[in-house]
Design a protein around this motif. Sequence first.
Motif, PDB file in Angstrom:
ATOM      1  N   ASN A  40       0.854  -1.185   0.000  1.00  0.00           N
ATOM      2  CA  ASN A  40       0.000   0.000   0.000  1.00  0.00           C
ATOM      3  C   ASN A  40       0.895   1.242   0.000  1.00  0.00           C
ATOM      4  N   GLN A  41       0.983   1.883  -1.159  1.00  0.00           N
ATOM      5  CA  GLN A  41       1.892   3.015  -1.325  1.00  0.00           C
ATOM      6  C   GLN A  41       1.470   4.225  -0.497  1.00  0.00           C
ATOM      7  N   THR A  42       0.179   4.420  -0.332  1.00  0.00           N
ATOM      8  CA  THR A  42      -0.304   5.548   0.457  1.00  0.00           C
ATOM      9  C   THR A  42       0.114   5.402   1.917  1.00  0.00           C
ATOM     10  N   LYS A  43      -0.083   4.208   2.480  1.00  0.00           N
ATOM     11  CA  LYS A  43       0.322   3.957   3.864  1.00  0.00           C
ATOM     12  C   LYS A  43       1.838   4.043   4.010  1.00  0.00           C
ATOM     13  N   CYS A  44       2.540   3.489   3.049  1.00  0.00           N
ATOM     14  CA  CYS A  44       4.007   3.520   3.069  1.00  0.00           C
ATOM     15  C   CYS A  44       4.503   4.956   3.072  1.00  0.00           C
ATOM     16  N   ALA A  45       3.957   5.778   2.205  1.00  0.00           N
ATOM     17  CA  ALA A  45       4.357   7.177   2.125  1.00  0.00           C
ATOM     18  C   ALA A  45       4.076   7.901   3.439  1.00  0.00           C
ATOM     19  N   LEU A  55       7.405   8.794  -3.417  1.00  0.00           N
ATOM     20  CA  LEU A  55       7.633   7.367  -3.184  1.00  0.00           C
ATOM     21  C   LEU A  55       7.611   6.593  -4.495  1.00  0.00           C
ATOM     22  N   ARG A  56       6.644   6.891  -5.350  1.00  0.00           N
ATOM     23  CA  ARG A  56       6.535   6.188  -6.631  1.00  0.00           C
ATOM     24  C   ARG A  56       7.776   6.417  -7.496  1.00  0.00           C
TER      25      ARG A  56
END
Length: 58
Positions: A40-45, A55-56
């Motif tokens: 989950n990129q949103t949570k990771c960020a 992040l991407r």
Amino acid sequence: MVRQYFAMLGDEMPTDLYELILKQVEEPLLSVVLEKTRGNQTKCAQILGLNRGTLRKK
């Protein structure tokens, strides 16, 4: 880690030390946090304090 690096260099002056350290730390950090957030990129960020777009790019 950084002190050991300087000790190994002796009198030689390093170059691009900032980039060297970032390469060593950034990729494993991103991988572990992405793993913990199950991709989950949103949570990771959010955890890393980064913008999702940044992040991407990384």
